[in-house]
Enzyme design. Structure first.
Site, PDB file in Angstrom:
ATOM      1  CG  HIS A   1     -32.272   4.194  36.895  1.00  0.00           C
ATOM      2  ND1 HIS A   1     -32.458   4.767  35.765  1.00  0.00           N
ATOM      3  CD2 HIS A   1     -32.329   2.716  36.215  1.00  0.00           C
ATOM      4  CE1 HIS A   1     -32.551   4.304  34.507  1.00  0.00           C
ATOM      5  NE2 HIS A   1     -32.354   2.863  34.867  1.00  0.00           N
TER       6      HIS A   1
ATOM      7  CG  ASP B   1     -33.842   8.680  37.508  1.00  0.00           C
ATOM      8  OD1 ASP B   1     -33.342   9.202  36.573  1.00  0.00           O
ATOM      9  OD2 ASP B   1     -33.612   7.434  37.333  1.00  0.00           O
TER      10      ASP B   1
ATOM     11  CG  HIS C   1     -26.814   6.029  39.131  1.00  0.00           C
ATOM     12  ND1 HIS C   1     -27.753   5.268  39.952  1.00  0.00           N
ATOM     13  CD2 HIS C   1     -27.678   6.080  37.965  1.00  0.00           C
ATOM     14  CE1 HIS C   1     -29.144   5.062  39.270  1.00  0.00           C
ATOM     15  NE2 HIS C   1     -28.753   5.701  37.812  1.00  0.00           N
TER      16      HIS C   1
ATOM     17  CG  ASP D   1     -35.333   7.486  34.049  1.00  0.00           C
ATOM     18  OD1 ASP D   1     -35.894   7.730  35.284  1.00  0.00           O
ATOM     19  OD2 ASP D   1     -34.058   7.437  34.207  1.00  0.00           O
TER      20      ASP D   1
HETATM   21 ZN   LIG Z   1     -32.638   6.936  35.735  1.00  0.00          ZN
END
Ligand SMILES: [Zn+2]
Length: 381
Positions: A176, A174, A137, A261
């Site tokens: 995200h 992941d 990120h 995650d």
């Molecule tokens: Zn993540």
């Protein structure tokens, strides 16, 4: 197979507030499981200490002002701490900095660089980088979502700049979307970024029509999926979208943003992958690396916030990288769901968007036409 495990206790020194999910314990649990299995002494496993990424290496994807800002912020926390100040301070959205965060972050970015050097010199076949803070990120000019520097992006640029590679693929499973990785290579045809993630979800990017731009049009592939999606959808997406796209791109190195995650136990993600599911998906990636780029594969830790689930997934990946196929799992399968998305429609649509309709992989099994003909004969034949 020879696998490098790249880890440094400095990663425990990046301190976040009590309730924060990115805890130093994430690293300790993973190391404890590996130690408990006696895998740190296992044949074929080489433990390497990461070197720090240099400012020039970071600056390939980050602004120099921002790199200085991270260093200065850590120094300030250290100074204030000496006169009784707090151990960790707010730095950017969801992201905190402590006295040694800069040191941890440059080693986290240096870990995949250390891995690439070892692989390119022929010292190891592949590598697992157990690092924090995570990276995908962190954008060019700012920290975001627990991330300070974009470790996997720094590594991709290092492979290109240092070894003259022309095609590097990043697979991001992941939960995200790796908004920063996408952004850094959005117009760069040398990096194929593939992300499968929960949507709608943080950070809000990663729609399937975000496909890159300019010279990089077509080298970004996003697979946004609703919460509770499990292996029965991930697997066909990997085999029928990710793998053919990888073959068409023909990468010289595979990097993985290895976040766990999307595990069903994770407190943050809402996906239903089990450790065994992660094992099979990672197995597909390893096969692909062997088939496409001599097994050159570097996995880099991103998220994963259930301590046991993450530790199991790390150990499982290390086991797979070493050539075994067993998952380390004491959590079992994901809960069952009442409904499923129509995977056939999803795959067809993704293949259409990415111009893979009709594309057949070179090593795909050929359909047995004779057998199919026999099977369509009517009852009188
Ligand atoms: Zn993540």
């Amino acid at each position: 197979m020879t696998t490098a495990l790249i880890y440094d206790p400095i990663f425990l020194e990046h301190i976040t507030p009590e309730q924060h999910l990115d805890k130093p314990e994430r690293m300790q649990w993973a190391m404890d499981v590996l130690r408990g299995l006696n895998w740190l002494e296992r044949e074929g496993l080489v433990q390497l200490a990461p070197r720090a990424a240099t400012v020039d290496e970071l600056a390939a994807v980050h602004e120099r002002d921002y790199i200085q800002k991270v260093e200065a912020a850590a120094r300030k926390v250290a100074e204030k701490q000496e006169s009784g100040g707090r151990k960790t301070r707010f730095f950017a959205t969801d992201t905190y900095i402590s006295a040694r965060s800069y040191e941890a972050a440059i080693k986290a970015a240096g870990a995949p660089i250390t891995a690439i050097d070892a692989i390119m010199k022929g010292e190891v076949n592949n590598a697992y980088c157990l690092v924090r803070p995570p990276g995908h990120h962190a954008v060019a000019e700012s920290a975001m979502g627990y991330c300070l520097f974009n470790n996997v992006a720094v590594a991709a640029r290092y492979a290109i700049d240092q070894y003259g590679l022309e095609r590097v693929m990043i697979i991001d499973y992941d939960v995200h979307h790796g908004n920063a990785t996408q952004e850094m290579f959005y117009e760069d045809p040398r990096v194929l970024y593939f992300s499968i993630h929960q949507a709608p979800f943080y950070p809000g990017t990663g729609l399937s029509d975000e496909r890159g731009a300019g010279a990089g049009l077509g080298t970004t592939i996003n697979v946004p999926l609703p919460a509770t999606t499990g292996y029965e959808t991930y697997e066909p997406v990997f085999r029928q979208v990710m793998a053919p796209a990888a073959e068409r791109f023909d990468p010289q190195l595979l990097l993985v943003s290895a976040g766990f995650d999307a595990h069903w136990k994770d407190p943050l993600g809402g996906m239903y992958l089990s450790t065994a599911g992660f094992a099979r998906l990672t197995g597909i990636i390893i096969e692909l690396a062997q088939y496409l780029c001599n097994g050159r594969l570097v996995m880099v830790q991103e998220g994963g916030y259930d301590l046991q689930a993450m530790a199991n997934c790390v150990a499982t990946c290390v086991n797979l990288l070493l050539g075994d196929d067993a998952a380390v799992d004491n959590l079992g399968p994901a809960p069952t769901t009442k409904w499923r998305i129509n995977t056939d429609v999803l795959i067809a649509e993704l293949r259409r968007i990415h111009k893979l309709t009709g594309y057949r992989m070179r090593n795909a099994p050929k359909p047995d036409i004779e057998r199919l003909r026999r099977e369509v004969k009517g009852p009188d034949a």
